[in-house]
Scaffold this active site. Structure first.
Site, mmCIF file in Angstrom:
data_model
loop_
_atom_site.group_PDB
_atom_site.id
_atom_site.type_symbol
_atom_site.label_atom_id
_atom_site.label_comp_id
_atom_site.label_asym_id
_atom_site.label_seq_id
_atom_site.Cartn_x
_atom_site.Cartn_y
_atom_site.Cartn_z
ATOM 1 N N MET A 1 0.843 -1.181 0.000
ATOM 2 C CA MET A 1 0.000 0.000 0.000
ATOM 3 C C MET A 1 0.883 1.236 0.000
ATOM 4 O O MET A 1 1.969 1.229 0.561
ATOM 5 C CB MET A 1 -0.935 -0.013 1.203
ATOM 6 C CG MET A 1 -0.255 -0.217 2.547
ATOM 7 S SD MET A 1 -1.434 -0.390 3.863
ATOM 8 C CE MET A 1 -2.314 -1.839 3.299
ATOM 9 N N CYS A 2 0.390 2.269 -0.635
ATOM 10 C CA CYS A 2 1.106 3.532 -0.829
ATOM 11 C C CYS A 2 2.162 3.406 -1.921
ATOM 12 O O CYS A 2 2.681 2.322 -2.205
ATOM 13 C CB CYS A 2 1.767 4.042 0.446
ATOM 14 S SG CYS A 2 0.667 4.234 1.850
ATOM 15 N N ARG A 3 2.463 4.516 -2.536
ATOM 16 C CA ARG A 3 3.548 4.664 -3.506
ATOM 17 C C ARG A 3 4.263 5.966 -3.160
ATOM 18 O O ARG A 3 3.616 6.950 -2.781
ATOM 19 C CB ARG A 3 3.038 4.737 -4.932
ATOM 20 C CG ARG A 3 2.174 3.569 -5.423
ATOM 21 C CD ARG A 3 3.029 2.382 -5.887
ATOM 22 N NE ARG A 3 3.380 1.509 -4.769
ATOM 23 C CZ ARG A 3 4.113 0.411 -4.899
ATOM 24 N NH1 ARG A 3 4.601 0.068 -6.096
ATOM 25 N NH2 ARG A 3 4.384 -0.346 -3.850
ATOM 26 N N ASN A 115 6.201 3.337 2.898
ATOM 27 C CA ASN A 115 5.408 2.487 2.006
ATOM 28 C C ASN A 115 5.349 1.113 2.648
ATOM 29 O O ASN A 115 6.354 0.424 2.724
ATOM 30 C CB ASN A 115 6.068 2.448 0.631
ATOM 31 C CG ASN A 115 5.530 1.351 -0.286
ATOM 32 O OD1 ASN A 115 6.222 0.912 -1.182
ATOM 33 N ND2 ASN A 115 4.305 0.920 -0.071
#
Length: 253
Positions: A1-3, A115
């Site tokens: 999850m997240c970038r 991240n």
């Protein structure tokens, strides 16, 4: 999850780094190509940058998706910087912290992004709470795993620990407490970028003009992109990138 993404190099408009590339961070908010956990990064976004002559970074953060903020398009078109850290967020758990939960987090001259996720949050992290003075726990920007990871790291940095050792020590400490955690951390002071690959993807690219990009995934199909092996520490400046193993007891500065 997240970038997330960090850039060091000649001054560029933020949009050229984050919006214009065919698979840039802007597009990664709804169509990441290499994300292993989660599918849409619409729980907030942020960008931090350094202006010439000022060691303290500026930040722009919002709680909604990056594509829904028309003000960001104007900002990205005109703001230029040679040192940038940006992120789009997929929340670990629902929460009410809003923009305060969006990276980059900041302290002193540093910008930071996480991240991944601390497995078993928050219970698994409870044994690490005594490592922080009470005032630092009460000063958390948000009640999220990423904000807690940042507090642990910033405590080490303020104690004078080498940034690479501080990153490596924070990752090992969290991985021991919560072994299934994903801990890709990204840190910059505007002159260097440090990052860890621990459970998720990390790539870097150096350019002929002296620029360096470190990112969760490539933002285009340029063959210069290189993947960082898992369990690695990356140190980069405008000229070179160095990798060392996080399995070693103390990666050399």
């Amino acid at each position: 999850m997240c970038r997330h993404l960090a850039y060091l190099g000649p001054e560029e408009p933020l949009g050229r780094l984050l919006v214009d590339p065919p698979h840039g961070l802007y597009r990664q908010s709804w169509a990441p190509r290499r994300q292993r956990h989660g599918t849409v990064n619409a729980d907030g976004f942020g960008v931090g940058w350094y202006a010439p002559g000022d060691p303290v970074p500026a930040r722009y953060r919002r709680s909604g998706p990056i594509w829904a903020d028309p003000s960001f398009a104007d900002l990205a078109r005109v703001v230029r910087s040679g040192a940038v850290l940006a992120a789009v967020r997929d929340a670990t758990l629902p929460g009410a912290d809003g923009a305060a939960a969006a990276a980059p987090f900041a302290g002193d001259r540093w910008l930071f992004s996480h991240n991944g996720a601390v497995a078993g949050w928050p219970a698994a992290a409870a044994p690490l709470v005594p490592a922080l003075p009470p005032v630092e726990m009460l000063s958390l920007e948000a009640r999220t795993d990423s904000a807690f990871v940042w507090a642990l790291l910033l405590h080490r940095l303020r104690a004078g620990e080498d940034p690479g050792r501080a990153l490596a020590g924070t990752v090992r400490e969290l991985a021991e407490a919560a072994p299934a955690s994903r801990l890709n951390l990204l840190l910059t002071d505007g002159t260097a970028v440090l990052a860890t690959a621990w459970g998720d993807t990390l790539w870097y690219r150096t350019g002929p003009g002296g620029g360096t990009v470190v990112a969760s995934e490539p933002y285009d199909d340029d063959p210069r992109w290189q993947e960082v092996p898992d369990r690695s520490l990356l140190r980069a400046d405008r000229a070179e990138v160095r990798l060392s193993s996080l399995k070693d007891p103390a990666p050399a500065p």
